[in-house]
Design a protein around this motif. Structure first.
Motif, PDB file in Angstrom:
ATOM      1  N   VAL A  98       0.847  -1.206   0.000  1.00 37.49           N
ATOM      2  CA  VAL A  98       0.000   0.000   0.000  1.00 37.49           C
ATOM      3  C   VAL A  98       0.875   1.246   0.000  1.00 37.49           C
ATOM      4  CG1 VAL A  98      -1.643   1.324   1.387  1.00 37.49           C
ATOM      5  CG2 VAL A  98      -1.980  -1.135   1.071  1.00 37.49           C
ATOM      6  N   LYS A  99       1.920   1.235   0.818  1.00 33.23           N
ATOM      7  CA  LYS A  99       2.831   2.379   0.884  1.00 33.23           C
ATOM      8  C   LYS A  99       3.505   2.610  -0.466  1.00 33.23           C
ATOM      9  CE  LYS A  99       7.021   3.936   3.211  1.00 33.23           C
ATOM     10  NZ  LYS A  99       8.107   3.563   4.124  1.00 33.23           N
ATOM     11  N   THR A 100       3.954   1.540  -1.090  1.00 33.42           N
ATOM     12  CA  THR A 100       4.607   1.650  -2.394  1.00 33.42           C
ATOM     13  C   THR A 100       3.631   2.179  -3.450  1.00 33.42           C
ATOM     14  OG1 THR A 100       6.092  -0.166  -1.839  1.00 33.42           O
ATOM     15  CG2 THR A 100       5.881   0.382  -4.161  1.00 33.42           C
ATOM     16  N   GLU A 101       2.389   1.690  -3.420  1.00 36.46           N
ATOM     17  CA  GLU A 101       1.384   2.177  -4.378  1.00 36.46           C
ATOM     18  C   GLU A 101       1.119   3.667  -4.179  1.00 36.46           C
ATOM     19  OE1 GLU A 101      -1.920  -0.434  -3.706  1.00 36.46           O
ATOM     20  OE2 GLU A 101      -1.139  -1.969  -5.071  1.00 36.46           O
ATOM     21  N   GLN A 102       1.047   4.104  -2.924  1.00 37.12           N
ATOM     22  CA  GLN A 102       0.831   5.526  -2.644  1.00 37.12           C
ATOM     23  C   GLN A 102       2.019   6.358  -3.133  1.00 37.12           C
ATOM     24  OE1 GLN A 102       0.183   5.420   1.582  1.00 37.12           O
ATOM     25  NE2 GLN A 102      -2.042   5.113   1.374  1.00 37.12           N
ATOM     26  N   GLU A 103       3.222   5.854  -2.925  1.00 33.93           N
ATOM     27  CA  GLU A 103       4.406   6.569  -3.398  1.00 33.93           C
ATOM     28  C   GLU A 103       4.424   6.651  -4.920  1.00 33.93           C
ATOM     29  OE1 GLU A 103       7.711   4.474  -1.680  1.00 33.93           O
ATOM     30  OE2 GLU A 103       7.389   5.339   0.310  1.00 33.93           O
ATOM     31  N   MET A 104       3.978   5.563  -5.569  1.00 38.91           N
ATOM     32  CA  MET A 104       3.925   5.575  -7.032  1.00 38.91           C
ATOM     33  C   MET A 104       2.925   6.612  -7.531  1.00 38.91           C
ATOM     34  SD  MET A 104       4.240   1.502  -7.913  1.00 38.91           S
ATOM     35  CE  MET A 104       3.426   1.709  -9.464  1.00 38.91           C
ATOM     36  N   VAL A 105       1.782   6.709  -6.870  1.00 41.58           N
ATOM     37  CA  VAL A 105       0.768   7.703  -7.255  1.00 41.58           C
ATOM     38  C   VAL A 105       1.344   9.107  -7.087  1.00 41.58           C
ATOM     39  CG1 VAL A 105      -1.451   8.699  -6.593  1.00 41.58           C
ATOM     40  CG2 VAL A 105      -1.219   6.228  -6.824  1.00 41.58           C
ATOM     41  N   LYS A 106       2.003   9.354  -5.955  1.00 43.39           N
ATOM     42  CA  LYS A 106       2.607  10.669  -5.719  1.00 43.39           C
ATOM     43  C   LYS A 106       3.677  10.976  -6.754  1.00 43.39           C
ATOM     44  CE  LYS A 106       1.853  10.842  -0.723  1.00 43.39           C
ATOM     45  NZ  LYS A 106       2.499  10.823   0.593  1.00 43.39           N
ATOM     46  N   LYS A 107       4.518   9.986  -7.038  1.00 48.10           N
ATOM     47  CA  LYS A 107       5.604  10.188  -8.011  1.00 48.10           C
ATOM     48  C   LYS A 107       5.031  10.453  -9.405  1.00 48.10           C
ATOM     49  CE  LYS A 107       9.945  10.202  -9.136  1.00 48.10           C
ATOM     50  NZ  LYS A 107      10.841  11.245  -8.692  1.00 48.10           N
ATOM     51  N   ARG A 108       3.986   9.699  -9.755  1.00 54.43           N
ATOM     52  CA  ARG A 108       3.353   9.909 -11.067  1.00 54.43           C
ATOM     53  C   ARG A 108       2.786  11.325 -11.154  1.00 54.43           C
ATOM     54  NH1 ARG A 108      -1.837   6.570 -12.249  1.00 54.43           N
ATOM     55  NH2 ARG A 108      -1.155   6.070 -10.185  1.00 54.43           N
ATOM     56  N   GLU A 109       2.137  11.786 -10.098  1.00 53.84           N
ATOM     57  CA  GLU A 109       1.567  13.138 -10.081  1.00 53.84           C
ATOM     58  C   GLU A 109       2.672  14.186 -10.143  1.00 53.84           C
ATOM     59  OE1 GLU A 109      -1.384  15.761 -10.453  1.00 53.84           O
ATOM     60  OE2 GLU A 109      -1.612  13.601 -10.448  1.00 53.84           O
ATOM     61  N   GLN A 110       3.765  13.930  -9.446  1.00 53.51           N
ATOM     62  CA  GLN A 110       4.898  14.853  -9.475  1.00 53.51           C
ATOM     63  C   GLN A 110       5.484  14.942 -10.886  1.00 53.51           C
ATOM     64  OE1 GLN A 110       8.163  13.612  -7.015  1.00 53.51           O
ATOM     65  NE2 GLN A 110       9.411  15.380  -7.508  1.00 53.51           N
ATOM     66  N   ILE A 111       5.658  13.792 -11.525  1.00 51.84           N
ATOM     67  CA  ILE A 111       6.182  13.776 -12.893  1.00 51.84           C
ATOM     68  C   ILE A 111       5.228  14.501 -13.829  1.00 51.84           C
ATOM     69  CG2 ILE A 111       6.666  12.266 -14.865  1.00 51.84           C
ATOM     70  CD1 ILE A 111       7.766  10.227 -12.797  1.00 51.84           C
ATOM     71  N   ARG A 112       3.938  14.288 -13.657  1.00 54.72           N
ATOM     72  CA  ARG A 112       2.928  14.956 -14.495  1.00 54.72           C
ATOM     73  C   ARG A 112       3.003  16.472 -14.317  1.00 54.72           C
ATOM     74  NH1 ARG A 112      -2.226  16.835 -13.808  1.00 54.72           N
ATOM     75  NH2 ARG A 112      -3.608  16.651 -15.590  1.00 54.72           N
TER      76      ARG A 112
END
Length: 103
Positions: free
Chosen positions: A27-41
């Motif tokens: 769950v933590k990794t998925e949340q970090e991926m969502v944040k990273k994707r939003e940051q990249i966007r």
């Protein structure tokens, strides 16, 4: 026999603990991926906006140069026509009158 049951229960509890830890990590990794994707966007959109601003200024300058060139060409043509009229206007009027009255 009781020791075996206790070991099995203990191993089951450890397995559940490991599974829960893995689930939390997932769950933590998925949340970090969502944040990273939003940051990249957001970074991509920011760079795109900056490029648009640069391109807008460049395109505006090019359009202004084309407009200035067209105005200059129009002014040159108007001057040539005025000069030609000054030189031959009387002759054109005379020719036109003669054609109208049939001479």
């Amino acid at each position: 026999m009781q020791d075996m049951i206790a070991q099995i229960v203990d191993m089951d509890q450890k397995a559940q603990s490991i599974t829960e830890a893995a689930q939390r990590e997932k769950v933590k990794t998925e949340q970090e991926m969502v944040k990273k994707r939003e940051q990249i966007r957001e970074e991509y959109l920011s760079r795109a906006r900056k490029r648009i601003q640069v391109n807008e200024a460049t395109e505006r300058k090019a359009a202004q140069e084309q407009l200035d060139a067209a105005k200059q060409q129009y002014e040159d043509s108007a001057k040539k026509l005025e000069q030609l009229y000054a030189e031959k206007g009387d002759q054109w009027v005379s020719d036109l009158v003669n054609r109208v009255i049939g001479e």
